[in-house]
Design an enzyme around this catalytic site. Structure first.
Site, PDB file in Angstrom:
ATOM      1  N   SER A 249      -0.782  22.347  31.526  1.00 42.70           N
ATOM      2  CA  SER A 249       0.091  23.527  31.572  1.00 42.70           C
ATOM      3  C   SER A 249      -0.684  24.673  32.224  1.00 42.70           C
ATOM      4  O   SER A 249      -1.923  24.627  32.295  1.00 42.70           O
ATOM      5  CB  SER A 249       0.455  23.922  30.135  1.00 42.70           C
ATOM      6  OG  SER A 249       1.116  25.171  30.091  1.00 42.70           O
TER       7      SER A 249
ATOM      8  N   TYR B  91      -1.698  25.980  21.336  1.00 40.74           N
ATOM      9  CA  TYR B  91      -1.080  25.241  22.457  1.00 40.74           C
ATOM     10  C   TYR B  91      -2.037  25.230  23.650  1.00 40.74           C
ATOM     11  O   TYR B  91      -2.280  24.188  24.261  1.00 40.74           O
ATOM     12  CB  TYR B  91       0.257  25.890  22.831  1.00 40.74           C
ATOM     13  CG  TYR B  91       0.974  25.207  23.977  1.00 40.74           C
ATOM     14  CD1 TYR B  91       1.532  23.942  23.809  1.00 40.74           C
ATOM     15  CD2 TYR B  91       1.083  25.812  25.226  1.00 40.74           C
ATOM     16  CE1 TYR B  91       2.194  23.306  24.868  1.00 40.74           C
ATOM     17  CE2 TYR B  91       1.746  25.194  26.274  1.00 40.74           C
ATOM     18  CZ  TYR B  91       2.294  23.939  26.092  1.00 40.74           C
ATOM     19  OH  TYR B  91       2.937  23.314  27.134  1.00 40.74           O
TER      20      TYR B  91
HETATM   21  N1  LIG Z   1       8.677  23.143  30.210  1.00 33.48           N
HETATM   22  C1  LIG Z   1       7.593  23.872  30.473  1.00 33.48           C
HETATM   23  O1  LIG Z   1       7.689  25.080  30.773  1.00 33.48           O
HETATM   24  C2  LIG Z   1       6.223  23.246  30.430  1.00 33.48           C
HETATM   25  C3  LIG Z   1       5.172  23.946  30.988  1.00 33.48           C
HETATM   26  C4  LIG Z   1       3.899  23.406  30.935  1.00 33.48           C
HETATM   27  C5  LIG Z   1       3.704  22.180  30.361  1.00 33.48           C
HETATM   28  N2  LIG Z   1       4.751  21.498  29.814  1.00 33.48           N
HETATM   29  C6  LIG Z   1       4.484  20.211  29.179  1.00 33.48           C
HETATM   30  O2  LIG Z   1       5.373  19.253  29.667  1.00 33.48           O
HETATM   31  C7  LIG Z   1       5.502  18.190  28.733  1.00 33.48           C
HETATM   32  C8  LIG Z   1       6.963  17.828  28.579  1.00 33.48           C
HETATM   33  O3  LIG Z   1       7.647  18.918  27.986  1.00 33.48           O
HETATM   34  P1  LIG Z   1       9.106  19.369  28.429  1.00 33.48           P
HETATM   35  O4  LIG Z   1       8.984  20.732  28.989  1.00 33.48           O
HETATM   36  O5  LIG Z   1       9.763  18.335  29.227  1.00 33.48           O
HETATM   37  O6  LIG Z   1       9.780  19.551  26.984  1.00 33.48           O
HETATM   38  P2  LIG Z   1      10.950  18.736  26.257  1.00 33.48           P
HETATM   39  O7  LIG Z   1      12.190  18.771  27.061  1.00 33.48           O
HETATM   40  O8  LIG Z   1      10.980  19.272  24.873  1.00 33.48           O
HETATM   41  O9  LIG Z   1      10.398  17.242  26.249  1.00 33.48           O
HETATM   42  C9  LIG Z   1       9.374  16.846  25.404  1.00 33.48           C
HETATM   43  C10 LIG Z   1       9.344  15.337  25.374  1.00 33.48           C
HETATM   44  O10 LIG Z   1       8.266  14.939  24.531  1.00 33.48           O
HETATM   45  C11 LIG Z   1       8.758  13.967  23.643  1.00 33.48           C
HETATM   46  N3  LIG Z   1       8.019  13.976  22.387  1.00 33.48           N
HETATM   47  C12 LIG Z   1       7.779  14.988  21.537  1.00 33.48           C
HETATM   48  N4  LIG Z   1       7.095  14.551  20.472  1.00 33.48           N
HETATM   49  C13 LIG Z   1       6.907  13.210  20.666  1.00 33.48           C
HETATM   50  C14 LIG Z   1       6.284  12.184  19.922  1.00 33.48           C
HETATM   51  N5  LIG Z   1       5.697  12.414  18.733  1.00 33.48           N
HETATM   52  N6  LIG Z   1       6.273  10.933  20.422  1.00 33.48           N
HETATM   53  C15 LIG Z   1       6.873  10.679  21.607  1.00 33.48           C
HETATM   54  N7  LIG Z   1       7.473  11.590  22.358  1.00 33.48           N
HETATM   55  C16 LIG Z   1       7.487  12.853  21.880  1.00 33.48           C
HETATM   56  C17 LIG Z   1      10.225  14.289  23.426  1.00 33.48           C
HETATM   57  O11 LIG Z   1      10.927  13.111  23.088  1.00 33.48           O
HETATM   58  P3  LIG Z   1      11.488  12.730  21.622  1.00 33.48           P
HETATM   59  O12 LIG Z   1      11.772  14.018  20.918  1.00 33.48           O
HETATM   60  O13 LIG Z   1      12.700  11.917  21.919  1.00 33.48           O
HETATM   61  O14 LIG Z   1      10.390  11.927  21.022  1.00 33.48           O
HETATM   62  C18 LIG Z   1      10.626  14.749  24.820  1.00 33.48           C
HETATM   63  O15 LIG Z   1      10.997  13.658  25.604  1.00 33.48           O
HETATM   64  C19 LIG Z   1       4.819  18.682  27.458  1.00 33.48           C
HETATM   65  O16 LIG Z   1       3.547  18.105  27.359  1.00 33.48           O
HETATM   66  C20 LIG Z   1       4.709  20.178  27.678  1.00 33.48           C
HETATM   67  O17 LIG Z   1       3.649  20.748  26.947  1.00 33.48           O
HETATM   68  C21 LIG Z   1       6.012  21.999  29.858  1.00 33.48           C
END
Ligand SMILES: NC(=O)c1ccc[n+]([C@@H]2O[C@H](COP(=O)([O-])OP(=O)(O)OC[C@H]3O[C@@H](n4cnc5c(N)ncnc54)[C@H](OP(=O)(O)O)[C@@H]3O)[C@@H](O)[C@H]2O)c1
Length: 245
Positions: free
Chosen positions: A141, A154
């Site tokens: 991130s 985080y």
């Molecule tokens: N969106 C942003 O602005 C942003 C920025 C920087 C980094 N990121 C990173 O990108 C990654 C994806 O996040 P996102 O933005 O796509 O958010 P999101 O839409 O909330 O997706 C998160 C994903 O992680 C899965 N997850 C959560 N806990 C889990 C567990 N215990 N086991 C397996 N899967 C799990 C969820 O699936 P289930 O709930 O179905 O398990 C979901 O598919 C994360 O690592 C986040 O920190 C996001």
């Protein structure tokens, strides 16, 4: 984009929404063979069906359980004979101030954001080492580069992802394995939903008004994978053009 993606076996954790789901869509278009992991099986199965991946492509996986991540990766290898890429993407971001002492949320972030990535490495590395090829894409991130009030834990988990990835990069040189860290800024996904503190959720909601679509991440992942095998794209950091931090 030159396609070094077609036919590659790609495992994605956290593929049930957001960045993981967008990456699945993008890579499917480029002809990757996908195996998708997350806890919400209904969402995974709907996506697998939409992308015509076959009924075995969705594997219920909680990344905090080492054995479940191993099962996900084993399943990919048994189904397709190899694993070319794992995108260690599953994560959550329950931001809050340290003084509020949300210890359970800290534990959860450490378990999912750090240990989940480590379990992905533990599961895939032996196969990739034997194949003498492979590619880890670990999702960090902007918070893996910057720290601020409200997201110390985080940011610590995302700094850890970068440290682990750099160590991995150096260790796997002999095995012809590539290592990419992708560090997104604000991207419109369900991620802020994990924030339990109303005032912080509101602050993040405002900060995310400039968020960009999840396809931005998907294109970055496709770019890294599509490079010729002797090109190892190690770091990609991107933000919304309007993002200050
Ligand atoms: N969106 C942003 O602005 C942003 C920025 C920087 C980094 N990121 C990173 O990108 C990654 C994806 O996040 P996102 O933005 O796509 O958010 P999101 O839409 O909330 O997706 C998160 C994903 O992680 C899965 N997850 C959560 N806990 C889990 C567990 N215990 N086991 C397996 N899967 C799990 C969820 O699936 P289930 O709930 O179905 O398990 C979901 O598919 C994360 O690592 C986040 O920190 C996001």
């Amino acid at each position: 984009m030159g396609n070094n993606i077609e036919g590659k076996v790609v495992v994605i954790t956290g593929a049930s929404s957001g960045l993981g789901e967008a990456a699945a869509r993008e890579l499917a278009q480029h002809g990757a063979k996908l195996v998708l992991g997350a806890r919400r099986m209904d969402r995974l199965e709907t996506l697998a069906k939409e992308l015509s991946l076959g009924k075995d492509a969705a594997v219920q996986t909680d990344v905090t359980q080492c054995a479940q991540v191993q099962r996900l990766v084993d399943h990919a290898v048994h189904s397709h004979g190899r694993i070319d890429t794992i995108i260690n993407n599953a994560g959550l971001m329950p931001q809050s101030l340290l003084e509020r002492g949300k210890v359970q949320e800290w534990d959860r972030m450490i378990d999912v954001n750090i240990k989940g990535v480590l379990y992905g490495i533990a599961a895939a590395l032996p196969y990739m080492k034997q194949q003498k090829s492979g590619h880890f894409i670990n999702v960090s991130s902007v918070a893996g580069h910057k720290v601020g009030p409200g997201f110390a834990v985080y940011a610590a988990t995302k700094h850890a992802v970068r440290a682990l990835s750099e160590g991995l990069r150096q260790e796997v040189k002999p095995y012809n394995i590539r290592t990419t860290v992708i560090s997104p800024g604000a991207v419109a996904t369900e991620l802020p939903n994990s924030i339990s503190e109303p005032d912080i959720a509101e602050k993040v909601r405002r900060a995310y008004e400039i968020a960009i679509p999840a396809e931005s991440f998907a294109r970055a992942a496709a770019f890294a994978i599509s490079q010729p095998d002797d090109v190892d794209v190690n770091e990609i950091l991107f933000r919304p053009t309007r993002q200050e931090l």
